[in-house]
Design a protein around this motif. Sequence first.
Motif, PDB file in Angstrom:
ATOM      1  N   ALA A  11       0.856  -1.193   0.000  1.00 46.87           N
ATOM      2  CA  ALA A  11       0.000   0.000   0.000  1.00 46.87           C
ATOM      3  C   ALA A  11       0.888   1.238   0.000  1.00 46.87           C
ATOM      4  O   ALA A  11       1.773   1.368   0.844  1.00 46.87           O
ATOM      5  CB  ALA A  11      -0.911  -0.003   1.218  1.00 46.87           C
ATOM      6  N   LYS A  13       1.093   5.619  -0.509  1.00 43.89           N
ATOM      7  CA  LYS A  13       0.365   6.890  -0.414  1.00 43.89           C
ATOM      8  C   LYS A  13       0.850   7.826  -1.518  1.00 43.89           C
ATOM      9  O   LYS A  13       2.049   8.022  -1.697  1.00 43.89           O
ATOM     10  CB  LYS A  13       0.640   7.508   0.956  1.00 43.89           C
ATOM     11  N   SER A  32     -10.825   6.310  -8.276  1.00 48.91           N
ATOM     12  CA  SER A  32     -11.032   5.581  -7.025  1.00 48.91           C
ATOM     13  C   SER A  32     -12.024   4.433  -7.193  1.00 48.91           C
ATOM     14  O   SER A  32     -13.078   4.594  -7.808  1.00 48.91           O
ATOM     15  CB  SER A  32     -11.528   6.513  -5.921  1.00 48.91           C
ATOM     16  N   ARG A  70      -8.968   5.268  -3.274  1.00 45.91           N
ATOM     17  CA  ARG A  70      -8.060   4.115  -3.360  1.00 45.91           C
ATOM     18  C   ARG A  70      -8.200   3.493  -4.736  1.00 45.91           C
ATOM     19  O   ARG A  70      -9.293   3.403  -5.290  1.00 45.91           O
ATOM     20  CB  ARG A  70      -8.441   3.092  -2.301  1.00 45.91           C
ATOM     21  N   TYR A  80      -3.191   4.659  -2.176  1.00 47.56           N
ATOM     22  CA  TYR A  80      -4.126   5.496  -1.428  1.00 47.56           C
ATOM     23  C   TYR A  80      -3.891   6.918  -1.897  1.00 47.56           C
ATOM     24  O   TYR A  80      -2.772   7.431  -1.823  1.00 47.56           O
ATOM     25  CB  TYR A  80      -3.899   5.348   0.077  1.00 47.56           C
TER      26      TYR A  80
END
Length: 191
Positions: A11, A13, A32, A70, A80
């Motif tokens: 994951a 950012k 998203s 996301r 994210y």
Amino acid sequence: MDTEERRAPVALKVLVAGGFGAGKTTMVGAVSEIRVLQTEEMLTDASVGTDDLSGVEAKTSTTVAMDFGRITIDRDLVLYLFGTPGQDRFWFLWDELAQGALGAVVLADTRRLADCFPSIDYFETRGLPFLVGVNCFDSEQKFSPAAVRVALDLDDDVPVVLCDARDRASGKELLIELVEYVIKKNSARRG
């Protein structure tokens, strides 16, 4: 179930930044896979003289904190997305939003190109990798990536990519380009 099937995806950012009305909220919403958390508020008469609407006269709302979404790039990678507010009165939030980020997409609206300078300065100063996505509103490409690079005085290695913030595939390609750029930049540092 073997370990391969149980492994959680990485994951990461990513920030989506740029000037007021450049398409940040639109891009996060377009790509998203979850319902986007938006902190949009209506523009009111109180913003007259504070928010410059030239070039974006039809804009009726603005992000006051962040947008959050996301997107799963593939089985092993989830991004994210944190859309930043565009007006300088909300920039105090940027340090918190940028903490732990892999990199950023700076959306540029060629109708208001100077509005993305603060975003570029922010990421250059902090050494956070970024690329510039030239948002081609209404499928209009008025300037080439090379012309935008010169106008923004970008380093040669910073990617400048044409995109349409409203289009999911275009936004996804922009994000993939950012991840590849960060990997290449980090490999060059180590090598």
